[in-house]
Design an enzyme around this catalytic site. Structure first.
Site, PDB file in Angstrom:
ATOM      1  N   GLU A 188      22.659   1.053 -53.077  1.00 52.70           N
ATOM      2  CA  GLU A 188      21.739   1.015 -54.219  1.00 52.70           C
ATOM      3  C   GLU A 188      22.345   0.304 -55.428  1.00 52.70           C
ATOM      4  O   GLU A 188      21.866   0.493 -56.543  1.00 52.70           O
ATOM      5  CB  GLU A 188      21.362   2.442 -54.633  1.00 52.70           C
ATOM      6  CG  GLU A 188      20.793   3.283 -53.498  1.00 52.70           C
ATOM      7  CD  GLU A 188      19.993   4.463 -53.990  1.00 52.70           C
ATOM      8  OE1 GLU A 188      18.793   4.310 -54.244  1.00 52.70           O
ATOM      9  OE2 GLU A 188      20.597   5.545 -54.119  1.00 52.70           O
ATOM     10  N   HIS A 229      14.832  12.723 -56.463  1.00 48.61           N
ATOM     11  CA  HIS A 229      13.875  12.313 -57.496  1.00 48.61           C
ATOM     12  C   HIS A 229      12.568  13.099 -57.497  1.00 48.61           C
ATOM     13  O   HIS A 229      11.793  12.976 -58.438  1.00 48.61           O
ATOM     14  CB  HIS A 229      13.527  10.830 -57.336  1.00 48.61           C
ATOM     15  CG  HIS A 229      14.626   9.900 -57.758  1.00 48.61           C
ATOM     16  ND1 HIS A 229      15.112   9.847 -59.040  1.00 48.61           N
ATOM     17  CD2 HIS A 229      15.345   8.988 -57.059  1.00 48.61           C
ATOM     18  CE1 HIS A 229      16.068   8.933 -59.120  1.00 48.61           C
ATOM     19  NE2 HIS A 229      16.237   8.398 -57.925  1.00 48.61           N
ATOM     20  N   ASP A 281      16.874   1.030 -57.194  1.00 46.33           N
ATOM     21  CA  ASP A 281      18.188   1.117 -57.834  1.00 46.33           C
ATOM     22  C   ASP A 281      18.946  -0.203 -57.722  1.00 46.33           C
ATOM     23  O   ASP A 281      19.647  -0.601 -58.653  1.00 46.33           O
ATOM     24  CB  ASP A 281      19.002   2.272 -57.237  1.00 46.33           C
ATOM     25  CG  ASP A 281      18.710   3.571 -57.960  1.00 46.33           C
ATOM     26  OD1 ASP A 281      18.696   3.564 -59.208  1.00 46.33           O
ATOM     27  OD2 ASP A 281      18.468   4.594 -57.293  1.00 46.33           O
TER      28      ASP A 281
HETATM   29  C1  3PY Z   1      15.428   3.274 -54.654  1.00 50.74           C
HETATM   30  O1  3PY Z   1      14.642   2.337 -54.447  1.00 50.74           O
HETATM   31  O2  3PY Z   1      16.353   3.245 -55.477  1.00 50.74           O
HETATM   32  C2  3PY Z   1      15.277   4.491 -53.878  1.00 50.74           C
HETATM   33  O3  3PY Z   1      16.074   5.394 -54.033  1.00 50.74           O
HETATM   34  C3  3PY Z   1      14.147   4.572 -52.926  1.00 50.74           C
HETATM   35  O4  3PY Z   1      14.143   5.759 -52.225  1.00 50.74           O
HETATM   36 MG    MG Z   2      17.449   5.159 -55.552  1.00 49.38          MG
END
Ligand code: 3PY
Ligand code: MG
Length: 258
Positions: free
Chosen positions: A149, A46, A175
């Protein structure tokens, strides 16, 4: 040949605390490393970082004795290979939803026969000077961490943890919140419940549980430790910079002439 205290901490479920780098300048990495975190993960999923920036960022990080890790842009064999070749001692793989995804991440990070990582001269083995010693140590000493995630990953957590070579799982709360339809609500009971399920599964599996506390407070850090998390990512360069700058702009507002 190379030691990796973060990997040792993961294997014994001892607390290890690091942070995150999204700004791809070595000066920034030096400041973060000098601050004293045990490890720093450079975020190529990111952040502003390109794969080719990793070598210089790792030079800055290791200059202060900090362990260099990477969050690769995706669960991709070439990305993982290049990040490790450039000197990462731990790979954090985003969006791992199934045991099959986890097996792919592990295979990408390990030399044969355990995996499919290609052999070469590269920065990690001092451009070939330490080729033999590096090859001997790499599969054992490099950490493989998969990110949980999504709802699907939480449902599959026991299967993911059962994959040989997964040293730890690491929750991405943003996520996760998005996958439950509540993006950004990382304090919601739904996300907290998902985190608890992951931590409990790690205890059952005897593996280290990790979480990225993107906006850390004393309370959230203490709670994560109390909940059994032993791999903590605290904040990131951008968050610390924004916090520090905002503190001073809000202080000075009252003094400025309008
Ligand atoms: C998230 O919170 O989705 C992340 O990837 C944090 O690094
Ligand atoms: Mg993430």
């Amino acid at each position: 040949m190379f030691d990796n205290p973060v990997k040792k901490a993961l294997m014994t479920r001892r607390l290890t605390v690091g942070s995150w780098i999204q700004i791809g300048h070595p000066g920034n990495a030096e400041i973060m490393a000098k601050a004293g975190f045990s490890w720093l993960a450079v975020d190529s999923e990111h952040g502003e970082v390109e794969t080719g920036d990793l070598g210089n960022l790792f030079r800055a990080i290791t200059n202060f004795g900090t362990i260099p890790m990477v969050r690769v842009r995706e669960n991709d064999t070439l990305e993982i290979r290049r990040a490790l070749d450039l000197g990462a001692l731990g790979v954090i793989v985003p969006l791992v939803n199934t045991a099959e995804d986890a097996r792919k991440a592990v295979a990408s990070a390990k030399y044969p026969p355990q995996g499919v990582r290609g052999f070469a001269f590269h920065r990690g083995n001092n451009w070939g000077v330490n080729f033999n010693d590096y090859v001997k140590a790499a599969n054992k000493n490099i950490a493989v961490i998969v990110m949980i995630e999504s709802k699907e990953a939480v449902a599959n957590i026991d299967d993911i943890l059962s994959v040989d070579g997964v040293d730890s799982v690491f929750i991405g709360p943003y996520d996760i919140s998005g996958s439950y339809g509540i993006p950004g609500q990382t304090d919601s009971d739904i996300v907290k419940n998902a985190c608890r399920q992951v931590a409990e599964a790690c205890t059952r599996a005897g593996k280290s549980a990790g979480i990225h506390i993107v906006l850390p407070t004393i309370e959230t850090v203490k709670k994560a430790v109390d909940d059994g998390f032993t791999l903590l990512g605290l904040g990131m360069d951008t968050v610390f910079l924004a916090d520090g700058a905002a503190k001073w702009t809000s202080f000075i507002k009252g003094f400025e002439a309008k």
